[in-house]
Design an enzyme around this catalytic site. Sequence first.
Site, PDB file in Angstrom:
ATOM      1  N   GLU A 201      17.895 -31.540  10.890  1.00  0.00           N
ATOM      2  CA  GLU A 201      17.493 -32.665  10.042  1.00  0.00           C
ATOM      3  C   GLU A 201      18.233 -33.970  10.308  1.00  0.00           C
ATOM      4  O   GLU A 201      18.894 -34.525   9.409  1.00  0.00           O
ATOM      5  CB  GLU A 201      17.606 -32.272   8.568  1.00  0.00           C
ATOM      6  CG  GLU A 201      16.633 -31.157   8.202  1.00  0.00           C
ATOM      7  CD  GLU A 201      16.582 -30.840   6.725  1.00  0.00           C
ATOM      8  OE1 GLU A 201      17.500 -31.267   5.977  1.00  0.00           O
ATOM      9  OE2 GLU A 201      15.645 -30.145   6.307  1.00  0.00           O
ATOM     10  N   GLU A 321      11.240 -25.552   9.053  1.00  0.00           N
ATOM     11  CA  GLU A 321      11.499 -25.301   7.634  1.00  0.00           C
ATOM     12  C   GLU A 321      10.329 -25.819   6.813  1.00  0.00           C
ATOM     13  O   GLU A 321       9.848 -26.934   7.034  1.00  0.00           O
ATOM     14  CB  GLU A 321      12.775 -26.001   7.147  1.00  0.00           C
ATOM     15  CG  GLU A 321      14.069 -25.467   7.705  1.00  0.00           C
ATOM     16  CD  GLU A 321      15.288 -26.185   7.115  1.00  0.00           C
ATOM     17  OE1 GLU A 321      15.143 -26.825   6.038  1.00  0.00           O
ATOM     18  OE2 GLU A 321      16.361 -26.131   7.737  1.00  0.00           O
TER      19      GLU A 321
END
Length: 597
Positions: A201, A321
């Site tokens: 991320e 995810e």
Amino acid sequence: MPHPLRSFRRAARTAVVLAAALLLPLAGVQAAQAAGAAVPGDGYWHTSGRQILDSHDAPVRIAGINWFGFETADHVAHGLWSRDYKSMIDQMKSLHYNTIRLPYSDDIFRGTEPSSINFSAGMNGDLQGLDSLQVMDKIVDYAGRTGMKVILDRHRPDASGQSALWYTTSVPESTWIADLKEMAARYDGNDAVIGIDLHNEPHDPACWGCGDVTKDWRLAAERAGNAVQSVNPELLIFVEGVQTFGGDSGWWGGNLEGVAQHPVELDVAHRVVYSAHDYATSVSQQPWFTDPSFPANMPGVWDKYWGYVFKQNIAPVWIGEFGTTLQPAVDRQWLSALADYLRPTAEYGADSFSWTFWSWNPNSGDTGGILKDDWSTVDTVKDGYLADIKAPGFGGGGGAGDVQAPSAPTALQVTGITSSSISLSWTAGSDDTGVTGYDIYRGSSNAGTAAGASYTDSGLASGTPYTYSVRARDAAGNTSAASTTVTVTTSGSGGGADAVCTAAYAVTSDWGAGFTADVTVTNNGTAPISSWRVTWGWAGDQQVTGIWNATYTRTGKTVTAKNVDHNGAAAAGGHADFGFQGTPGAGGVPELSCTAS
């Protein structure tokens, strides 16, 4: 030009033509292994256009689960305080997840010792005395032997938390790259590990294609990817997006708009898989959730941020995810729409988006997990949303050696019951190199191990039902399928200490649109019984259409069968039988509980 190491390894394998682009069922995998032929998902993987291909150029679909914990202060996958790691992986595989994304932090390269591992009753016995990386080795090895693949995810620089950029003051870029190389070298030659997710991320101020070497994530991914390839050129390099590009801001790691102008280019071609993350409102609110056209607007949002990379045949896209608590109705609509967008396997096969759901763990505060808080029970509603996008598993991997699993133990039975213990015995499994032991499961938790074909489970609560199954294990760590289950109640409640029964369920005929089954009730107590009650729940839509030697009631998916007047009595060690017809097909064998008086 193919990398010479890869060419050598591929030439060393027997080349065969696969019968179809989709993966073979398990029986085909076992037959191919026995014949020394290629198996689905075999070897290391590479890319071609938007598809991921195995070493024989057959397309594969990653359809997996995130199992976090190595990135936290525990320095190990979570839940081992409650479960044996092998039983966790077995359960993932039984639910048809084929890949594990395993997050970690750079802390584990500093000799960290894992905490919160339960070693009681033989649980996790082979993890005692190991450091974090050695525990990871065990998880990777067992996952590979069961036919699952692993993606290693550099989730955090250290256990304190995520970072926007790939480096921090305490973990500079040089350390990040050195640790990635160490991880890649550690699993060189072990094709259970198919790739590394370079950093989790990236987000503002990280940019894509801006040219600032201190912030440009695309350039950093090239530096790190080439470093990984320098020690293990076979690995896939998973590159997440950023948060903001061209004024468009979204999820951390979820923006791949920059790929169109600035693709990641590595020294070894055909190894890049782009990754996006996508979440629902239980994580954070986004403007598209309040659009009047929601959820019909979502395919356009996904096309813009990351879907176009796949649809334009630029490269494979893996949703590393995505998750939700499913509590708000909008989240349920989002997950349903996303699963459809990722392309159902039955319709598109492996020509689809790849994915790993967040998460296996129930202790993810924003999303919860596939497991409920007891670390054993499956959230079947959440798991059900993923059913259409799951994909078949892969052949056993994890390097050369024995990959043939033992046969499952049979004839599991109860041989003794007290208020605090249950004794079991079974008929031994068989194996080409010999069975070395058995794992006994109480529900989905590992209750212990046995060298022979019997076991006594002690320390139990009185008057409580327990369900058991057994798996055989060989010297290479291969484990069999589970035996049939047996459910038994410890003495001390119901009809009293001497009134104890078990029930065994057998499908006698299944023609697809219907089936018949017989149930045998056994009096395991020391005194006669005059009545019994058997309860079970089906996972599917099965229902009883006719029953003999019993009556029944149904609440939801739970069926309770009771004896009729002439069929309730059974002497100690004796039996009573009933049967029924149901519809549609039989499905799996449910777990049964029995109460007697």
